[in-house]
Scaffold this active site. Sequence first.
Site, PDB file in Angstrom:
ATOM      1  N   ARG A 264      37.968  -3.091  23.172  1.00 24.30           N
ATOM      2  CA  ARG A 264      38.165  -1.663  23.458  1.00 24.30           C
ATOM      3  C   ARG A 264      37.026  -1.213  24.362  1.00 24.30           C
ATOM      4  O   ARG A 264      35.886  -1.143  23.929  1.00 24.30           O
ATOM      5  CB  ARG A 264      38.192  -0.865  22.148  1.00 24.30           C
ATOM      6  CG  ARG A 264      37.989   0.620  22.357  1.00 24.30           C
ATOM      7  CD  ARG A 264      38.316   1.461  21.164  1.00 24.30           C
ATOM      8  NE  ARG A 264      37.583   1.159  19.948  1.00 24.30           N
ATOM      9  CZ  ARG A 264      36.304   1.461  19.709  1.00 24.30           C
ATOM     10  NH1 ARG A 264      35.572   2.046  20.628  1.00 24.30           N
ATOM     11  NH2 ARG A 264      35.747   1.164  18.549  1.00 24.30           N
ATOM     12  N   HIS A 268      36.542   4.908  20.443  1.00 22.49           N
ATOM     13  CA  HIS A 268      37.611   4.732  19.448  1.00 22.49           C
ATOM     14  C   HIS A 268      38.611   5.874  19.633  1.00 22.49           C
ATOM     15  O   HIS A 268      39.811   5.661  19.807  1.00 22.49           O
ATOM     16  CB  HIS A 268      37.040   4.735  18.033  1.00 22.49           C
ATOM     17  CG  HIS A 268      38.091   4.899  16.989  1.00 22.49           C
ATOM     18  ND1 HIS A 268      38.976   3.893  16.692  1.00 22.49           N
ATOM     19  CD2 HIS A 268      38.436   5.947  16.220  1.00 22.49           C
ATOM     20  CE1 HIS A 268      39.814   4.329  15.766  1.00 22.49           C
ATOM     21  NE2 HIS A 268      39.518   5.573  15.475  1.00 22.49           N
ATOM     22  N   TYR A 277      26.709   2.421  18.152  1.00 22.74           N
ATOM     23  CA  TYR A 277      26.891   1.173  17.406  1.00 22.74           C
ATOM     24  C   TYR A 277      27.124  -0.067  18.268  1.00 22.74           C
ATOM     25  O   TYR A 277      27.318  -1.145  17.743  1.00 22.74           O
ATOM     26  CB  TYR A 277      28.035   1.314  16.377  1.00 22.74           C
ATOM     27  CG  TYR A 277      29.372   1.751  16.957  1.00 22.74           C
ATOM     28  CD1 TYR A 277      30.236   0.819  17.525  1.00 22.74           C
ATOM     29  CD2 TYR A 277      29.774   3.084  16.935  1.00 22.74           C
ATOM     30  CE1 TYR A 277      31.454   1.201  18.055  1.00 22.74           C
ATOM     31  CE2 TYR A 277      30.992   3.481  17.461  1.00 22.74           C
ATOM     32  CZ  TYR A 277      31.836   2.538  18.026  1.00 22.74           C
ATOM     33  OH  TYR A 277      33.043   2.921  18.555  1.00 22.74           O
TER      34      TYR A 277
HETATM   35  C1  LIG Z   1      44.160   4.571   5.572  1.00 19.51           C
HETATM   36  C2  LIG Z   1      43.214   5.087   6.605  1.00 19.51           C
HETATM   37  N1  LIG Z   1      41.885   4.947   6.420  1.00 19.51           N
HETATM   38  C3  LIG Z   1      41.005   5.383   7.361  1.00 19.51           C
HETATM   39  C4  LIG Z   1      41.469   5.999   8.494  1.00 19.51           C
HETATM   40  C5  LIG Z   1      40.493   6.461   9.573  1.00 19.51           C
HETATM   41  N2  LIG Z   1      40.582   5.537  10.708  1.00 19.51           N
HETATM   42  C6  LIG Z   1      41.340   5.846  11.788  1.00 19.51           C
HETATM   43  S1  LIG Z   1      41.364   4.607  12.889  1.00 19.51           S
HETATM   44  C7  LIG Z   1      40.348   3.648  11.968  1.00 19.51           C
HETATM   45  C8  LIG Z   1      39.923   2.290  12.444  1.00 19.51           C
HETATM   46  C9  LIG Z   1      41.083   1.428  12.777  1.00 19.51           C
HETATM   47  O1  LIG Z   1      40.649   0.231  13.339  1.00 19.51           O
HETATM   48  P1  LIG Z   1      41.641  -0.873  13.787  1.00 19.51           P
HETATM   49  O2  LIG Z   1      42.684  -1.080  12.757  1.00 19.51           O
HETATM   50  O3  LIG Z   1      40.830  -2.062  14.179  1.00 19.51           O
HETATM   51  O4  LIG Z   1      42.381  -0.255  15.066  1.00 19.51           O
HETATM   52  P2  LIG Z   1      41.751   0.216  16.455  1.00 19.51           P
HETATM   53  O5  LIG Z   1      41.269   1.607  16.236  1.00 19.51           O
HETATM   54  O6  LIG Z   1      40.652  -0.717  16.824  1.00 19.51           O
HETATM   55  O7  LIG Z   1      42.880   0.188  17.435  1.00 19.51           O
HETATM   56  C10 LIG Z   1      40.009   4.301  10.778  1.00 19.51           C
HETATM   57  C11 LIG Z   1      39.131   3.714   9.744  1.00 19.51           C
HETATM   58  C12 LIG Z   1      42.865   6.159   8.638  1.00 19.51           C
HETATM   59  N3  LIG Z   1      43.398   6.731   9.727  1.00 19.51           N
HETATM   60  N4  LIG Z   1      43.705   5.678   7.711  1.00 19.51           N
END
Ligand SMILES: Cc1ncc(C[n+]2csc(CCOP(=O)(O)OP(=O)(O)O)c2C)c(N)n1
Length: 369
Positions: A264, A268, A277
């Site tokens: 990425r 985020h 980070y």
């Molecule tokens: C169940 C849940 N826990 C926490 C969150 C907050 N949150 C949103 S995105 C994210 C990280 C997701 O990371 P990843 O699955 O690696 O996807 P990426 O963002 O890298 O595409 C978190 C913890 C959420 N949306 N849903």
Amino acid sequence: MGEMAKKKDLFEAFKPLDGQVYQVLDKNGKIVGDEPKLSDEQLKEMYFYMLYTRVSDEKAVSLQRQGRMLTFAPVAGHEALHIGSAFALDKEDWVVPAFRETGIYLVRGMELHNIYLYWKGSEEGAVLPDGINMLPVSIPVGSQTLHGAGIGWAQALNEEKAATLTFFGDGATSEGEFHEAMNFAAVFKTNTVFMCNNNQYAISVPIEKQTASETIAQKSIAYGMPGIKVDGNDILAMYNITKHALDRARSGKGPSLIEAFTYRIGYHTTSDDPTKYRDQKEVDEWKKKDPILRFRKYLKSKKIWTEKYEEELQAKIKEMIKNEIKMAEAFTNPPAKAYFEYTYAEMYPYLKEQQEEMLACRKSKEDKE
Ligand SMILES: Cc1ncc(C[n+]2csc(CCOP(=O)(O)OP(=O)(O)O)c2C)c(N)n1
């Protein structure tokens, strides 16, 4: 698909525990694997969608910074993953996304202003036009993988020649839903392809803190389905492997797991500050591996890409995006149905009451004006 792919099952040829990463284009855009048989027109179309995704992404971040969009999840760096895999889909296949799949929506035919509407906070942006087999954005991390298993199960039960491609991040693999979905899909031999967008971060959590497995792909072994790690910045590798996995699922051979290894480049979301980070040097190294630059080198070697072509395409895309923004910004008063009618097949009485109340409020406001 190339000769090698025809002869071999790619999942057999690139086993996750062998530490191999499936690739077709090297970093200089040179063919090192199975070159898919795509026409110049198809290659141009793929390049168009990569650029459209990138430029619309940059524009969305800029709109958010101007207060003209709410929180947005940028996708820069994911274009090969999105466009390569989306081009492998048939119209009848279903896509079950997470929240970072702009390129897939665009290839499937969703108009950009509707995607922008979603990020502007309008429920209308969550409505997929008829004929586009794709679910709306799913924010609860990992939950959509269950929908991917379920739709794939229906396809298997109905013996449909169609598959379901579900996307999730590396972070989602730590959620219970991912394990339930993988297990269910393997046991019931659903027509699901699990696509892990391993961009190495879940907000601030790096992949090393996410899993003790060497790869995400090897998790497939425990569930009893094939898995493969792919260079997610290589659009031709993404196309080949997704097509292979979808064909396999469509012909009743069951689910599989693809780990698309990428990075990425941006935030985020626009609420994030990645400088807290990760090291800028790391970002700069990955910028050199930009999937668009790699594909451009390949197209140049095939005499498809020229500076003039790039200029014209960029100008066309910028103009298109300008119009899409106009359409998104003209949409200021969502129909009352947007808030109430999209969750259940039949509305509950309390929802009907609330809708009527809202309509009455709007009417009295209009009467006063
Ligand atoms: C169940 C849940 N826990 C926490 C969150 C907050 N949150 C949103 S995105 C994210 C990280 C997701 O990371 P990843 O699955 O690696 O996807 P990426 O963002 O890298 O595409 C978190 C913890 C959420 N949306 N849903």
